[in-house]
Design an enzyme around this catalytic site. Structure first.
Site, PDB file in Angstrom:
ATOM      1  N   HIS B 141      -8.953 -10.859 -12.272  1.00  0.00           N
ATOM      2  CA  HIS B 141      -8.809 -12.024 -13.133  1.00  0.00           C
ATOM      3  C   HIS B 141      -7.438 -12.629 -12.893  1.00  0.00           C
ATOM      4  CE1 HIS B 141     -12.468 -11.555 -15.430  1.00  0.00           C
ATOM      5  NE2 HIS B 141     -12.230 -10.257 -15.500  1.00  0.00           N
ATOM      6  N   CYS B 183      -9.931 -16.552 -10.320  1.00  0.00           N
ATOM      7  CA  CYS B 183      -9.859 -17.920 -10.822  1.00  0.00           C
ATOM      8  C   CYS B 183      -8.507 -18.506 -10.399  1.00  0.00           C
ATOM      9  CB  CYS B 183      -9.931 -17.938 -12.353  1.00  0.00           C
ATOM     10  SG  CYS B 183     -11.355 -17.061 -12.982  1.00  0.00           S
TER      11      CYS B 183
END
Lengths: 435, 370
Positions: B141, B183
């Site tokens: 992440h 991301c």
């Protein structure tokens, strides 16, 4: 009484010989309840082997016996079993003779007191008769020889048997009133294992009593005897220590034996109280707690001597029990020595309060020791807390036993002075409460 | 002889990249069961890299959690990359070098820069030199300028760039390919400033990288889109492939990935069109071709058996057990006691014993004792 005693000796020797020739010998020699780092036979062999290799046996942390033990076993190591059986028999024989003599003295004192009318009339049932006292010495010898603790110690070839023999010889010579032998044996016992130092007080009290010298600080008689005894004790201790120096030519036995006993570096679990505490101790506090624990052994001498100054043999019993509970590396062999004295106080039976509890605790804890050891070390499903719990139970049982006997003894003395059925000033019935 | 012509024609290409060994540092930074896909991502790249030739000794695999043996895994000891459980990327010979809580920013940076404590084993070290091509793959992440490690700490793009600069200054790489699947992954390579770095990311700043598809049987998303298509691409690569980096940049267009993959080649000295995918993903060994033939001479000379002189050479016939030290133990004579107590001691001791004896057992005292 020679015949039953001989029979008892034969029986004891048979039992021990049978166990020596069975496979249990090695098993028992390894049990931590029976041997300690001070008394283990493995370590004696190791020390002698080191000596044969030309190295001081005290190098490294293996051997913690005194040099006289080296000297003894240098010659008899091939006959070790016979030596230990002989030590047990000597102990039992000495205890037998000592208790016989003591009983004679007790009876004589009682006779004088009766004639002098010093006992109140209603406590005649507390008076002891020669008939009931006849078998007590035999019972004492039996309690010592056939005690499972003693048998285990002997089969494990723990040098605790030798310590017990020396202490028994000391008790015999004290009761016979022989100053020199008593001092010599006491110094040997102290030399072996430091803690019998506390037995100086009861020995002195007994010898003073034996020679009819009252304990009065102003009388020169008193000081003369004390000085004599202490001189003989100190002198023989010094001589023995110097002789040990000459055996190996070095002083390192002092730190290996007495430094080891006092500073407790080895924390192998045993039936004592030291190991668990010191395994968890911060280094910062170690010296403090070491002092506390060691003073605890020696501390009870003064108050007990003050209280029991007329009963030095009971004081010997109390001191022996305190040594064997609170010493730094106790084994069951040490307990066996004071447990063998119990028949001497059978007349206190009616005043004992905790018989059932103590016997249950002792039995249960003795049986659970190997079980919880196995669970901790081999099965891994318990931990040291379990084993320490059983150690605590065992020691609590011993303390209860000793304090119970102390209470019963004092109570009997009280009754002998003030009468069995206590009455208040107005004649109504009173009960004695231990505050 | 056509093979020889082919080889000599292409020999220039063999030595064009200038690297002699390949390393791979594959990091999954997320823990917990619902981040299954990150572990699957990393294991897919691991599998490809191993298949194409990089050995485990040259791969530093860091997985922050154990999905194969997780309690919630309905298929224990497997990590699947595709629904319908077509491909088990866990396999039989996974070697995880940093596992669980060992995957920290500090450990990652120490691996990269080589500043590990002396007690670190070789399997946990990146022992690259200035001829190493290193592949670094990160997944987890992330956000704009950072990547989250283990749900508790982050590594920033500045730190990463500085770490690569340290590596460059310490000559720890020849060329480095950095792939990141998180991301806003492109933010992580924005700050690079060391030469010979090529970077690929699964999404631009402001975009999220999406996961591919969930598996109903296992219950979580199995892979991220970018790595899924990367894996598909890599499955067609074999050690002799000539596929170049430009094809790698085309993996996962926006139609498939929803996010826009990005890449950065401005710091790279060679033209990406001439860089083979196997330069980073595989471990292609350089082969030296020679036309000479060499005679092997025997180094070990034979020891000739000397004929025994008549009668003089007696060979002692030992039985087998006698040649071992155990025979000394078995045939041991009883041990001589080497130590004896000094005579002065014996004299002193027995004198004292006799003194005490006569002091107490003088004739007149005997009757008191017995």
């Amino acid at each position: 009484m020679a015949a039953p005693l001989t029979l008892l000796f034969l029986l004891a020797v048979t039992v021990r010989a049978a166990l020596f020739n069975s496979s249990l010998k090695e098993l028992i020699s390894d049990r931590v309840e029976v041997v300690s780092p001070l008394t283990a036979w493995k370590r004696v062999i190791e020390g002698l082997a080191l000596l044969d290799l030309g190295v001081s046996p005290y190098s490294g942390d293996v051997f913690h016996e005194t040099p006289l033990v080296i000297y003894l076993f240098h010659f008899v190591v091939d006959y070790a079993e016979v030596t230990f059986m002989l030590a047990d028999l000597i102990t039992a024989g000495c205890l037998y003779m000592a208790v016989k003599d003591y009983n004679k003295q007790v009876f004589r004192k009682q006779k004088f007191a009766l004639e002098a009318d010093r006992y109140p009339l209603d406590c005649l049932e507390l008076i002891r008769s020669p008939k009931e006292m006849h078998y007590i010495p035999l019972k004492v010898a039996m309690f010592y020889l056939l005690n499972p603790f003693t048998i285990l110690s002997c089969v494990a070839r723990s040098t605790c048997c030798l310590n017990n023999a020396v202490i028994a010889l000391f008790i015999l010579s004290t009761i016979k009133g022989n100053l020199l032998l008593s001092a010599v044996f006491l110094s040997l016992a102290t030399y072996q294992c430091l803690y019998p130092l506390v037995l100086v007080a009861p020995a002195l009290l007994y010898l003073l009593q034996h020679q009819y010298i009252p304990v009065n600080f102003r009388r020169p008689n008193f000081w003369w005897l004390v000085a004599q005894y202490l001189f003989m004790f100190g002198g023989s201790l010094l001589v023995v220590v110097c002789l040990s120096f000459f055996l190996l030519g070095s002083w390192d036995f002092l730190s290996s034996v007495y430094g080891f006993i006092l500073s407790v570096p080895d924390l192998t679990p045993n039936i004592g109280l030291f190991w668990y505490f010191f395994a968890e101790m911060f280094e910062h506090f170690r010296l403090f707690f070491l002092c506390v624990f060691q003073i605890n052994v020696f501390f009870y001498t003064i108050p007990l001597s003050l209280k029991l100054k007329d009963h030095p043999v009971f004081l010997i019993f109390m001191q022996l029990s305190i040594i064997s509970i609170f010493k730094s590396y106790p084994t069951v062999g040490d307990s066996a020595l004071y447990l063998s004295f119990l028949p001497v106080w059978t007349h206190l039976h009616r005043f004992l309060r905790n018989i059932f509890l103590v016997s249950c605790l002792l039995l249960a804890s003795s049986l659970l020791f190997p079980v919880l050891w196995h669970l901790w070390i081999y099965a891994g499903s318990a931990n040291s807390n379990f084993y320490y719990a059983i150690t605590l139970v065992f020691n609590v049982a011993q303390i209860l036993l000793v304090s119970d006997y102390f209470y019963a003894f004092l109570r009997r003395e009280h009754h002998l002075t003030y009468g069995l059925y206590l009455k208040r000033k107005d004649g109504s019935e009173a009960a004695m409460v231990l505050k | 002889h056509t093979a020889g012509c082919f080889i000599t024609d292409n020999v220039g290409q063999f030595f064009s990249s200038g690297h002699t060994n390949n390393w791979a540092v594959l990091v999954c930074t997320s823990r917990f069961w619902f981040n299954y896909r990150h572990v699957a991502n990393t294991l897919s790249v691991y599998r490809s890299v191993k298949r194409l030739g990089i050995p485990d000794s040259h791969i530093v695999l860091m997985l922050a959690d154990d999905m194969a043996c997780n309690h919630r895994n309905p298929k224990p000891a497997t990590v699947f990359s595709h629904k319908n459980m077509e491909l088990n990327v866990y396999g039989d010979d996974v070697e995880v070098d940093y596992r669980g809580y060992e995957v920290t920013v500090e450990n990652f940076l120490r691996v990269l820069t080589g500043r590990l404590p002396p007690s670190t084993p070789r399997s946990k070290r990146l022992l690259s030199d200035d001829r190493s091509n290193i592949l670094i793959y990160l997944t987890g992440h992330g956000g704009n300028g950072f990547l989250k490690f283990q749900d508790s700490e982050e590594i920033s793009n500045v730190e990463l760039a500085d770490a690569f600069e340290q590596m460059w200054q310490k000559r720890r790489y020849n060329e480095l390919l950095f792939i990141i699947d998180t991301c806003q992954g492109a933010s992580m390579y924005e700050r690079f400033y060391s030469p010979n770095l090529m970077a690929l990311a699964s999404s631009q700043v402001g975009e999220d990288s999406l996961s591919h598809q969930p598996d109903v049987g296992i219950g979580v998303h199995l892979m991220d889109r970018y790595t899924f298509y990367l894996l598909e691409f890599l499955e067609d690569i074999h050690p002799a492939s000539k596929t170049c980096m430009n094809d790698l940049f085309k993996v996962c267009p926006k139609s498939q990935c929803v996010s826009t993959p990005g890449h950065r080649t401005d710091l790279f000295l060679r033209d990406p069109g001439s860089v083979l995918v196997t330069d980073f993903f595989g471990s292609v060994r350089k082969v030296e071709i020679t036309m000479d033939s060499i005679n092997l001479t025997s180094v070990v000379s034979h020891r000739k058996e000397e004929p025994a002189a008549n009668g003089e050479l007696q060979k002692e016939v030992y039985s087998y057990s006698d040649q071992l030290p155990v025979s000394e133990i078995i045939h041991q004579k009883p041990k001589q006691r080497d130590w004896h107590p000094p005579d002065g001691f014996i004299l002193g001791l027995w004198t004292l014993i006799l003194l005490v004896f006569f002091q107490t057992y003088g004739i007149k005292h005997l009757k008191h004792i017995f």
